[in-house]
Design a protein around this motif. Structure first.
Motif, short mmCIF file in Angstrom:
data_model
loop_
_atom_site.label_atom_id
_atom_site.label_comp_id
_atom_site.label_asym_id
_atom_site.label_seq_id
_atom_site.Cartn_x
_atom_site.Cartn_y
_atom_site.Cartn_z
N PRO A 1 13.92 -4.08 9.60
CA PRO A 1 12.60 -4.47 10.11
C PRO A 1 12.11 -5.77 9.48
N ALA A 2 11.38 -6.55 10.26
CA ALA A 2 10.66 -7.68 9.70
C ALA A 2 9.44 -7.16 8.95
N VAL A 3 8.82 -8.02 8.16
CA VAL A 3 7.69 -7.58 7.34
C VAL A 3 6.57 -7.03 8.22
N GLU A 4 6.23 -7.77 9.26
CA GLU A 4 5.13 -7.35 10.12
C GLU A 4 5.43 -6.01 10.80
N ALA A 5 6.69 -5.84 11.26
CA ALA A 5 7.06 -4.59 11.91
C ALA A 5 7.01 -3.42 10.93
N PHE A 6 7.41 -3.66 9.69
CA PHE A 6 7.35 -2.60 8.68
C PHE A 6 5.91 -2.17 8.41
N VAL A 7 5.03 -3.15 8.24
CA VAL A 7 3.62 -2.83 7.97
C VAL A 7 3.01 -2.08 9.14
N GLN A 8 3.31 -2.51 10.37
CA GLN A 8 2.76 -1.84 11.55
C GLN A 8 3.27 -0.41 11.65
N THR A 9 4.55 -0.20 11.30
CA THR A 9 5.10 1.16 11.35
C THR A 9 4.42 2.06 10.34
N VAL A 10 4.20 1.55 9.12
CA VAL A 10 3.51 2.34 8.10
C VAL A 10 2.09 2.67 8.55
N GLN A 11 1.39 1.69 9.07
CA GLN A 11 0.00 1.92 9.48
C GLN A 11 -0.10 2.93 10.62
N ALA A 12 0.93 2.98 11.47
CA ALA A 12 0.89 3.87 12.62
C ALA A 12 1.30 5.31 12.29
N HIS A 13 1.73 5.57 11.05
CA HIS A 13 2.21 6.91 10.67
C HIS A 13 1.40 7.48 9.51
N ALA A 14 0.10 7.37 9.62
CA ALA A 14 -0.77 7.93 8.58
C ALA A 14 -0.59 9.44 8.53
N GLY A 15 -0.33 9.96 7.31
CA GLY A 15 -0.16 11.40 7.13
C GLY A 15 1.15 11.96 7.63
N GLN A 16 2.10 11.11 8.04
CA GLN A 16 3.39 11.56 8.54
C GLN A 16 4.50 11.06 7.62
N THR A 17 5.53 11.86 7.49
CA THR A 17 6.64 11.48 6.62
C THR A 17 7.53 10.45 7.31
N LEU A 18 7.79 9.36 6.58
CA LEU A 18 8.64 8.29 7.10
C LEU A 18 9.92 8.21 6.27
N PRO A 19 11.09 8.37 6.89
CA PRO A 19 12.33 8.17 6.15
C PRO A 19 12.58 6.69 5.90
N LEU A 20 13.05 6.37 4.72
CA LEU A 20 13.32 4.98 4.34
C LEU A 20 14.75 4.87 3.82
N ILE A 21 15.35 3.72 4.06
CA ILE A 21 16.60 3.34 3.41
C ILE A 21 16.35 1.99 2.75
N VAL A 22 16.56 1.93 1.44
CA VAL A 22 16.31 0.70 0.69
C VAL A 22 17.58 0.26 -0.01
N LEU A 23 17.64 -1.02 -0.28
CA LEU A 23 18.75 -1.60 -1.05
C LEU A 23 18.25 -1.89 -2.45
N ARG A 24 18.87 -1.24 -3.45
CA ARG A 24 18.45 -1.40 -4.85
C ARG A 24 19.66 -1.71 -5.70
N GLN A 25 19.72 -2.95 -6.18
CA GLN A 25 20.82 -3.40 -7.03
C GLN A 25 22.18 -3.13 -6.37
N GLY A 26 22.25 -3.39 -5.07
CA GLY A 26 23.50 -3.24 -4.34
C GLY A 26 23.76 -1.86 -3.78
N ASP A 27 22.94 -0.87 -4.12
CA ASP A 27 23.14 0.50 -3.64
C ASP A 27 22.11 0.82 -2.56
N ARG A 28 22.58 1.53 -1.51
CA ARG A 28 21.70 2.01 -0.45
C ARG A 28 21.14 3.37 -0.87
N ILE A 29 19.82 3.51 -0.85
CA ILE A 29 19.15 4.73 -1.31
C ILE A 29 18.24 5.23 -0.20
#
Length: 308
Positions: A113-141
């Motif tokens: 996601p682009a930054v704007e798309a990420f923020v819009q997704t978060v704002q649209a899911h108030a009180g709902q669980t959002l699954p995330l995949i992040v890259l941290r020091q080369g590892d996908r979490i």
């Protein structure tokens, strides 16, 4: 798209000239974008496959405040990706296990996601669980965050995770040695001078608007803009202005240095016999009229832009 450029490609060469950064790519493309023509591109896909394509460009109308020629051709940098910055203590992001420096690879069903798309997704899911995949020091979490509902500007609840989201994109550091830097400076000066002359020629035949002629007001405005961006941009702008003034001064117009060189050339062709005083005086008057007309046009364009 017609040239075979795909989302996520890396542009590695333009017309056979290797490019390592977006400014280098812009420089190689700026002339064919304005004059038109076919430009060979070398592209590398996200998987590492290298291929070539031909960008077919039609001459574009160049305007000082017109659209970016690269955008008109369909070329743009990929949108910056979201990276977690400062966390609010006790916020939803901290409780979900997010850390400063995590790069968001996926949120919900949205990949890369682009930054704007990420923020819009978060704002649209108030009180709902959002699954995330992040890259941290080369590892996908994989994580899950529940945005907390807060009242928005219109009173409706919007989701907040309590984290500052930074916009980042890859950067390339281009280093050149002293001799290579000197050679690149000579090449860039020559290319800029020739490009300026071509643009002047297109103005004379009506292919480029005379509104591109600007004067001290616009120069001062852009000097302020580049100074706010940084020293490198400011020095680059000063170099561009110096080259433009140099090219203008060498035009074969009496009253300018190029006019004096023209008189010397005519004298040499006449076997050392100078032009008559009347001819030189007439040339000086004509040159003065041209220079004054150019100054008036530049000032009119400046104030037209300033008040429009």
């Amino acid at each position: 798209a017609l040239a075979g450029v795909r989302d996520g490609d890396t542009l590695t060469a333009v017309a056979g000239e290797p490019v390592a950064s977006w400014p280098q790519a812009r420089w190689q493309l700026i002339e064919p974008l304005s004059l038109g023509g076919d430009v060979p591109l070398t592209l590398a896909s996200a998987g590492g496959d290298v291929r070539t394509g031909t960008l077919r460009l039609t001459p574009q109308t160049v305007m000082p405040d017109g659209p970016d020629p690269l955008l008109v051709a369909g070329l743009a940098l990929r949108a910056p990706f979201p990276v977690v910055g400062e966390l609010v203590p006790g916020g939803a992001a901290e409780q979900a296990g997010l850390r400063t420096g995590d790069r968001i690879l996926k949120v919900g069903d949205l990949d890369q996601p682009a930054v704007e798309a990420f923020v819009q997704t978060v704002q649209a899911h108030a009180g709902q669980t959002l699954p995330l995949i992040v890259l941290r020091q080369g590892d996908r979490i994989s994580l899950a965050v529940m945005p907390r509902p807060e009242a928005g500007e219109d009173g409706r609840p919007v989701g907040r995770i309590g984290a500052l989201i930074r916009a980042e994109r890859p950067e390339a550091l281009v280093r050149l040695g002293p001799l290579d830097s000197l050679w690149q400076g000579v090449r860039r000066t020559a290319d800029t001078s020739l490009f300026t002359l071509r643009m002047m020629g297109r103005m004379l035949v009506g292919e480029v608007s005379w509104k591109n002629v600007t004067g001290p007001v616009t120069i001062a405005e852009y000097a302020g803009r580049t100074a706010r961006i940084g020293l490198e941009s400011y020095l680059g702008f000063l170099a561009l202005i110096s080259i433009s003034i140099g090219v203008l001064n060498l035009l074969p117009i009496p009253m300018l240095d190029g006019g004096h060189l023209l008189f010397y050339l005519i004298e040499a062709l006449r076997g050392g016999r100078p032009l008559s005083e009347r001819a030189r005086d007439l040339g000086q008057r004509l040159g003065l009229g041209l220079v004054l007309s150019l100054m008036v046009l530049a000032l009119l364009n400046d104030f037209s832009r300033l008040f429009s």
